[in-house]
Design an enzyme around this catalytic site. Structure first.
Site, short mmCIF file in Angstrom:
data_model
loop_
_atom_site.label_atom_id
_atom_site.label_comp_id
_atom_site.label_asym_id
_atom_site.label_seq_id
_atom_site.Cartn_x
_atom_site.Cartn_y
_atom_site.Cartn_z
N GLU A 32 -4.57 -51.21 46.95
CA GLU A 32 -3.20 -51.38 46.44
C GLU A 32 -3.33 -51.84 45.00
OE1 GLU A 32 -0.49 -50.85 48.29
OE2 GLU A 32 -1.03 -51.19 50.38
N CYS A 75 3.51 -56.57 40.97
CA CYS A 75 3.06 -55.20 40.76
C CYS A 75 4.23 -54.22 40.71
CB CYS A 75 2.08 -54.79 41.86
SG CYS A 75 2.76 -55.05 43.50
P1 NAD Z 1 -8.20 -57.89 39.61
O1 NAD Z 1 -8.42 -56.46 39.91
O2 NAD Z 1 -8.74 -58.42 38.35
O3 NAD Z 1 -8.80 -58.81 40.77
C1 NAD Z 1 -8.43 -58.64 42.13
C2 NAD Z 1 -9.52 -59.22 43.03
O4 NAD Z 1 -10.70 -58.41 42.91
C3 NAD Z 1 -9.96 -60.64 42.66
O5 NAD Z 1 -10.16 -61.37 43.85
C4 NAD Z 1 -11.28 -60.41 41.94
O6 NAD Z 1 -12.16 -61.51 41.98
C5 NAD Z 1 -11.85 -59.24 42.71
N1 NAD Z 1 -12.87 -58.44 42.03
C6 NAD Z 1 -13.11 -58.31 40.70
N2 NAD Z 1 -14.13 -57.46 40.48
C7 NAD Z 1 -14.55 -57.03 41.69
C8 NAD Z 1 -15.56 -56.12 42.13
N3 NAD Z 1 -16.34 -55.47 41.27
N4 NAD Z 1 -15.70 -55.91 43.45
C9 NAD Z 1 -14.90 -56.52 44.34
N5 NAD Z 1 -13.94 -57.41 43.99
C10 NAD Z 1 -13.75 -57.65 42.68
O7 NAD Z 1 -6.62 -58.11 39.70
P2 NAD Z 1 -5.77 -59.42 39.43
O8 NAD Z 1 -5.75 -59.72 37.96
O9 NAD Z 1 -6.17 -60.50 40.37
O10 NAD Z 1 -4.31 -58.94 39.88
C11 NAD Z 1 -3.42 -58.27 39.04
C12 NAD Z 1 -3.39 -56.79 39.35
O11 NAD Z 1 -3.13 -56.59 40.73
C13 NAD Z 1 -2.26 -56.07 38.63
O12 NAD Z 1 -2.73 -54.85 38.13
C14 NAD Z 1 -1.23 -55.82 39.71
O13 NAD Z 1 -0.37 -54.73 39.49
C15 NAD Z 1 -2.10 -55.63 40.90
N6 NAD Z 1 -1.38 -55.89 42.15
C16 NAD Z 1 -1.10 -54.83 42.96
C17 NAD Z 1 -0.38 -55.03 44.13
C18 NAD Z 1 -0.05 -53.89 45.05
O14 NAD Z 1 0.34 -54.15 46.18
N7 NAD Z 1 -0.19 -52.64 44.63
C19 NAD Z 1 0.05 -56.32 44.47
C20 NAD Z 1 -0.28 -57.37 43.61
C21 NAD Z 1 -0.98 -57.15 42.46
#
Ligand code: NAD
Length: 501
Positions: free
Chosen positions: A243, A277
């Site tokens: 997501e 999001c």
């Molecule tokens: P992010 O992608 O930076 O991090 C998300 C998670 O992934 C964190 O727990 C992070 O530690 C982990 N992560 C980072 N690198 C990784 C890797 N290589 N392998 C596995 N895990 C890893 O996102 P964020 O800054 O925490 O959140 C903001 C983003 O999330 C925005 O783009 C927003 O639109 C999106 N978001 C989407 C939804 C949805 O339902 N579509 C909901 C909420 C937020």
């Protein structure tokens, strides 16, 4: 969670969580490595055995205990959500805690029915019967972001636990304390502690979770990281849902109720400081209502009461959560202004901590970065369009497709326009709310994700779907078995012509 000395803050093996409004240190958590993650998954797998064998109804009853603890101790969660995220008390309650309790209630009630074996009548093979049954995956890994650090992982965890899996959650390193608080509430229910676990750390810990032998990954986060996660799952053939980011357009038609639309847009763009999001990230307003809409949106935005939500007082909006995200917002506004956008209100940091003024930009053009790239902050860019056709065309001209909004006085037209917009969810005459309805699927198109969460199908997707095919009538032999012969070939040919005449 005691206060830290400033000398501790740079230590690499710990992650420090701070209140974004005051920058006060709230606590620290370990940056866990691959061995610890693997051990957590092994414990989860052992605990899952008995849990997965319980009837769904019994699991739902036990999950009700957890739900009841969450209801009873909600004020503790809300207090921490306010302090760790900078969100208002009302949003911590309504958007994080209450939506999760509603989701839990829905699936606790409906789970046994949704996961009951499902028979399928075969249109041709009448001598045989088929049914599907739903088997727990095993261990579900949930990797989650910081914007809804309770609702996102816990909604998914509730669903996965009801299906009979165990859960290991890797929360965002920006908001780890909420996940640990939730874990302590889980442990207080008397349910097996290893069934729901939290591993803390940065991206490498998330990557280690994917590599730890889990049976399913549910990832929520940015599109950039989501691609890496999907690739890592692909290499290991781990089923997954990702997501990802959004850039929700709002199409405002000539016949929209401008007053109501302005109120909805201000809420849709600035709730949770725009860190949603499905926040309204670009508005395409029909030229005949554009000026009135801008005037109303600006006036409403200027009335929003902003402050440190952990202090006494009525606030509509708190602070942003992550310093890097504030920098992204500043960069987006600066670039937009250099490209000709006008800041009608806001546009700068507001006081101490990570507070940022709700910002309205006008004179926006579709080729500006601010209309193309995700902002994930309190910024509403507005563009004037000639007509609804132009609005729909521009709404669809995006690499993202998570949510969209249409505002019109004609409900039928609203539905027709909604069906033409390339987004997983389109709402007519409101914003954001659809995520809170557990009955409906939520997921993105294009680079906003793969797969769905929520809904009956979302619950089944968290299971292995297995097919059983059985004999309804017993014959000595079947006509498609050996031996083959010319006679059999001709009979089958005749049968095909007769069946499909
Ligand atoms: P992010 O992608 O930076 O991090 C998300 C998670 O992934 C964190 O727990 C992070 O530690 C982990 N992560 C980072 N690198 C990784 C890797 N290589 N392998 C596995 N895990 C890893 O996102 P964020 O800054 O925490 O959140 C903001 C983003 O999330 C925005 O783009 C927003 O639109 C999106 N978001 C989407 C939804 C949805 O339902 N579509 C909901 C909420 C937020």
């Amino acid at each position: 969670m005691g206060a830290l000395q400033s000398t501790d803050i740079e230590r690499k093996d710990v992650i420090v969580s701070r209140n974004p409004a005051t920058r006060e240190v709230l606590g620290e958590v370990p940056d866990q490595g691959a061995a610890e993650v693997k051990a957590a998954v092994a414990r989860a797998r052992a605990a899952q055995k008995e849990w997965g064998e319980l009837p769904v109804k019994e699991r739902c009853e036990r999950m009700r205990r957890f739900r009841d603890v969450l209801i009873h101790r909600a004020p503790e969660l809300i207090d921490l959500l306010v302090r760790e995220c900078g969100k208002t008390r009302t949003e911590a309650l309504s958007m994080d805690v209450m939506t999760t309790i509603d989701l839990a209630t829905y699936f606790i009630k409906r789970g046994p029915k949704i996961l009951a074996p499902h028979s399928i009548s075969l249109h041709l093979l009448k001598t045989r019967g088929s049914y599907l049954h739903y088997v727990p995956r095993g261990v579900v890994g949930i990797i989650s972001p910081w914007n809804f650090p309770f609702a996102i992982p816990m909604g998914e965890a509730m669903m996965a636990l009801i299906t009979g899996s165990a859960v290991v959650n890797k929360p965002s390193e920006i908001t780890p304390l909420i996940a640990l608080k939730t874990k302590s509430l889980w442990d207080a229910t008397g349910l097996p502690p290893d069934l729901f676990q939290v591993v803390t750390g940065r991206g490498a810990t998330g990557a280690a979770l994917i590599d730890s032998g889990v049976d399913f990954i549910h990832f929520t986060g940015s599109t950039a990281v989501g691609k890496k996660v999907a690739a890592a799952c692909g290499e290991r053939l781990i089923p997954n849902v990702v997501e990802l980011g959004g850039k929700a357009p709002a199409v405002v038609c000539a016949d929209a109720d401008v007053d109501r639309t302005a109120k909805a847009l201000v809420w849709g763009a600035f709730a949770n400081q725009g860190q949603v999001c499905i926040s309204v990230e670009r508005v395409y307003a029909h030229q005949s209502v554009h000026d009135e809409l801008v005037e109303k949106v600006v006036a409403l935005t200027q009335k929003l009461r902003q402050g440190d939500p952990s202090t006494a007082g009525d606030f509509d909006t708190g602070t942003m959560t992550w310093d890097h995200q504030v920098e992204i917002v500043e960069e987006r506004i600066k670039t937009a202004v250099s490209q000709g956008a006008q800041v009608r209100t806001g546009g700068k940091r507001a006081g101490t901590g990570l507070a940022f003024s709700p910002t309205v930009l006008t004179e926006c053009r579709h080729d500006m970065d601010v209309m193309k790239k995700e902002i994930f902050g309190p910024v509403m860019p507005i563009m004037k369009v000639r007509d609804e056709e132009e609005a729909v065309r521009l709404a669809n001209d995006s690499h993202l497709g998570l949510a969209a909004y249409v505002f019109t006085g004609d409900r039928q037209k609203g539905k027709r326009l909604a069906e033409r917009i390339e987004a997983g969810t389109v709402m007519v005459n409101d914003c954001l709310l659809a995520y809170g309805a557990p009955e409906v699927p939520f997921g993105g198109l294009k680079q906003s994700g793969i797969g769905h969460t929520h809904s009956d199908q979302g619950l089944r997707d968290l299971c292995q779907t297995r097919h059983v095919n059985y004999d309804r009538l017993a014959f000595k032999r079947e006509m498609w078995w050996y031996p083959y012969s010319d006679k059999m070939y001709k009979r089958t040919l005749g049968l095909m012509k007769w069946l499909f005449r």
